[in-house]
Design a protein around this motif. Structure first.
Motif, mmCIF file in Angstrom:
data_model
loop_
_atom_site.group_PDB
_atom_site.id
_atom_site.type_symbol
_atom_site.label_atom_id
_atom_site.label_comp_id
_atom_site.label_asym_id
_atom_site.label_seq_id
_atom_site.Cartn_x
_atom_site.Cartn_y
_atom_site.Cartn_z
ATOM 1 N N HIS B 33 -3.602 9.241 0.189
ATOM 2 C CA HIS B 33 -4.337 8.314 -0.692
ATOM 3 C C HIS B 33 -5.633 8.978 -1.176
ATOM 4 O O HIS B 33 -6.023 8.837 -2.330
ATOM 5 N N CYS B 61 -2.983 -0.243 1.734
ATOM 6 C CA CYS B 61 -4.036 0.592 2.313
ATOM 7 C C CYS B 61 -5.152 0.887 1.310
ATOM 8 O O CYS B 61 -6.283 1.122 1.698
ATOM 9 N N ASP B 103 3.839 1.020 -2.783
ATOM 10 C CA ASP B 103 5.240 0.723 -3.094
ATOM 11 C C ASP B 103 5.650 -0.696 -2.713
ATOM 12 O O ASP B 103 6.519 -1.281 -3.353
ATOM 13 N N GLY B 104 5.025 -1.252 -1.668
ATOM 14 C CA GLY B 104 5.300 -2.651 -1.374
ATOM 15 C C GLY B 104 4.720 -3.505 -2.492
ATOM 16 O O GLY B 104 5.364 -4.413 -3.025
ATOM 17 N N ASP B 105 3.509 -3.175 -2.878
ATOM 18 C CA ASP B 105 2.788 -3.903 -3.918
ATOM 19 C C ASP B 105 3.530 -3.859 -5.259
ATOM 20 O O ASP B 105 3.761 -4.883 -5.891
ATOM 21 N N ILE B 133 6.821 3.278 2.732
ATOM 22 C CA ILE B 133 6.529 2.393 3.868
ATOM 23 C C ILE B 133 5.423 1.403 3.504
ATOM 24 O O ILE B 133 4.702 1.613 2.512
ATOM 25 N N GLY B 135 2.168 0.696 4.592
ATOM 26 C CA GLY B 135 1.170 1.322 5.448
ATOM 27 C C GLY B 135 0.238 0.305 6.086
ATOM 28 O O GLY B 135 0.073 0.252 7.300
ATOM 29 N N MET B 136 -0.334 -0.527 5.252
ATOM 30 C CA MET B 136 -1.417 -1.391 5.734
ATOM 31 C C MET B 136 -0.993 -2.356 6.834
ATOM 32 O O MET B 136 -1.755 -2.640 7.749
#
Ligand SMILES: Cc1ncc(C[n+]2csc(CCOP(=O)(O)OP(=O)(O)O)c2C)c(N)n1
Ligand code: SF4
Ligand SMILES: [Mg+2]
Lengths: 356, 263
Positions: B33, B61, B103-105, B133, B135-136
């Protein structure tokens, strides 16, 4: 400006334009679609932003973005769409940016139907998104009042940097009435001093609802609550008729309040001392005036197009001093004056000292 | 005896870009990041647009990206950054608006928003961090998680029979007529990082030229949640991610190639 025959939804849209809305984002849903359609034509014509978004979720987040950029922004929808917008409401309230939302309520729950209803009272006054706050909620009862409150909504949103709802029901949205639009206001020439405009010659600005530190977030909440107390102090609005000598006061807002007015007049003609109290701001609820009335009336009759939602607020204002009765229709049913009259008559007969 | 003194003039060869604030970030060691942030900041500096840039941070994240970029910024709800950016850009067309999303977002909760921002050809730039993945939230399966990849919510390895296949967002968005420039790059070595920067530069130039939506997908490392050491994680990008997520452009609209050739 001249009086003209205007449809509720169109009047709401044009009033927002006159009030200086710079960006409209929405998604079609009956019974508010004419509002979006009017915006689709007028906003581009005036060089302002219009998007038919992919969902209500997107609409409200576009409003959030435009509001962060300091533009007067709004969306409109009806009950199921309002449910979908809850996330955005919360972020808007949490980051204290102004935004205006019109909810032309329809019958629920679920997909329900497209008939007029007031079943979003809880949703807009209590739970318009997660977290501790109330939005300002204004409820017009006529096309003219819809116009006036639409303009007021933008001013209150700006004044308090807060979320403001104008709630109508399908009946008000669809009906035509003579009304007068305000003159066109010039758009603001400058964006407010908190807005995101690019950090030219100044420190960067950040707009967020995120605060990981609990003590700091509690402070944020305290500030928000203090603002809401100021709003409660200054923005309680209502209309009342024939309450001076009334023993029974009917309480109803929007369309229900308007229909109740006919019933109240009939009751007066029949010699009953009945008055009407019509909340215009649903939040802040006009509890100060109502609790003063509770000191001297014998009973309240709440009339709503739902199962009894504002009823809770009236009971709170009445503080157990007088009985609070309820008459409501659900599922998109609109009461006729006669049914309300009968409810008045029935309750009036039970008042202490009544001959029955 | 007086020693002869040679005065070597100081030459700055590497400094923090003005578009990045001088603050510590919360990213884990070896997380890419930080590299992505730096590349974006360098590009904003080089294009001279820092003072008219508005960044939209994601939930993930990079949620505090607005604290790290030295620009105006805001924090969107999970997945809604493209909608928020749309609102900002439409009322302030001269602003440079970018979203920075995981990528989730972008590929799960915000799928509708990213597809429609591309479909409208919204003049914004999206930096998409694909680390396969969540991450957060501590390492659950993302829509981009690779077949067989172990995550906290695919403890037996991602079973494509049950969970479907990883989504190739650059390919998907490359098909949108409103997208002007869509590309996938990686952050696993210096050569690729340089290419990534060029792509980011092009993506912002596309916005400045008003050509439409631009997105740079960046293959990124999450050593913490992959359960790998930093060198292993970097290697994993090359060995496992790149074969599934081929690098390169998936959309270069008319007018964009000219921008790519410019220095
Ligand atoms: C509406 C909503 N759902 C879920 C979450 C919890 N959440 C926070 S970050 C996140 C995943 C982020 O993953 P990604 O977008 O891949 O970003 P990364 O952390 O990997 O950079 C989730 C599910 C949330 N904040 N909001
Ligand atoms: S959890 Fe992963 S993505 Fe998040 S900061 Fe750590 S290494 Fe980076
Ligand atoms: Mg991720």
């Amino acid at each position: 400006m001249a009086v003209e025959l205007l449809k509720g939804n169109v009047a709401l849209a044009e009033a927002a334009i006159r009030a200086g809305v710079e960006a409209y984002f929405g998604y079609p849903i009956t019974p508010q679609t004419e509002l979006l359609e009017h915006m689709a034509k007028r906003m581009p014509e005036l060089g302002r932003a219009f998007i038919q978004a992919e969902s209500e979720l997107a609409s409200i987040n576009m409003v959030y973005g435009a509001a962060c950029a300091g533009a007067r922004a709004m969306t409109s929808s009806s009950s199921p769409g309002i449910s979908l917008m809850q996330e955005g409401f919360s972020y808007i309230a949490g980051s204290e940016v102004p935004a205006v939302v019109v909810d032309v309520m329809r019958g629920g729950p679920g997909l329900g139907n497209i008939q007029p209803s007031q079943s979003d009272y809880f949703q807009v006054t209590r739970s318009a998104g997660h977290g501790d706050y109330h939005a300002i909620v204004l409820a017009p009862a006529s096309v003219q009042e819809a116009i006036d409150l639409m303009v007021l909504a933008f001013d209150l949103a700006d004044k308090y940097r807060h979320l403001v709802f104008v709630v109508a029901d399908g009946l008000l949205g669809q009906m035509m009435e003579p009304a007068e639009l305000p003159p066109m206001r010039p758009l603001r020439s400058e964006r407010p001093d908190w807005a995101l405009t690019g950090a030219r010659g100044r420190e960067p600005r950040i707009i967020t609802s995120l605060e990981l530190d609990a003590p700091a977030l509690e402070e944020v909440n305290k500030r928000l609550q203090a603002k809401l107390r100021v709003i409660e102090e200054h923005e309680q609005r209502y209309a009342e008729q024939m309450v001076e000598d009334a023993r029974l006061v009917v309480v109803g807002y929007g369309t229900a309040g308007r229909i109740a007015q006919t019933a109240v007049k009939q009751a007066r003609r029949e010699g009953m001392k009945v008055g009407l109290f019509r909340p215009i701001s649903l939040w802040p609820f006009p509890e100060r005036r109502l609790s003063r009335l509770a000191d001297r009336v014998d009973a309240f009759l709440v009339v709503e197009m739902n199962a009894g939602q504002m009823l809770d607020d009236v009971k709170l204002a009445a503080g157990g001093q007088v009985p609070v009765d309820f008459y409501g229709r659900m599922g998109g049913m609109v009461p006729v004056p006669e049914e309300i009259y009968q409810a008045i008559e029935g309750l009036y007969a039970k008042l202490p000292g009544s001959l029955s | 005896m007086v020693a002869a003194e040679t005065v070597i003039e100081e030459q700055v060869v590497y400094a923090r870009p003005e578009s990045l604030r001088d603050v510590p970030t919360h990213y884990c060691p070896g997380c890419t990041h930080g590299i992505a942030h730096r590349l974006v900041a360098e590009v904003l500096d080089e294009l001279g647009v820092r003072s008219r840039t508005i960044g939209v941070s994601p939930v993930g994240c990079a949620v505090f990206a607005y604290k790290y970029f030295n620009t105006d910024g805001c924090e969107a709800a999970h997945g809604r950054a493209p909608a928020m950016a749309t609102g900002i850009k439409r009322v302030n067309p001269s602003a440079v608006v970018f979203t920075y999303q995981g990528d989730g977002d972008l590929a799960a909760i915000g799928t509708a928003e990213i597809i429609h921002v591309a479909s409208r050809g919204e003049n914004i730039t999206t930096i998409f961090i694909n680390n396969a993945i969540y991450g957060m939230t501590g390492g659950q399966m993302a829509p981009t998680t690779l077949p067989g990849q172990y995550t906290k919510s695919s403890p037996g390895g991602r079973d494509v029979e049950l969970t479907g296949f990883p989504m190739r967002m650059a390919e998907l968005l490359g098909t949108m007529p409103g997208a002007a420039y869509v590309t996938r790059r990686s952050l696993h070595n210096v050569k690729e990082i340089n290419k990534a920067k060029k792509a980011i530069r092009t993506a912002f130039k596309v916005q400045l030229a008003g050509l439409g939506f631009a997105m740079v997908e960046l293959l990124s490392a999450c050593p913490t949640n992959w359960g790998l050491s930093v060198p292993e994680a970097i290697q994993w990008i090359e060995d496992v991610m790149v074969p599934y997520y081929p690098l390169g452009d998936t959309k270069v609209a008319d007018g964009v190639d000219a921008l790519m050739k410019e220095r």
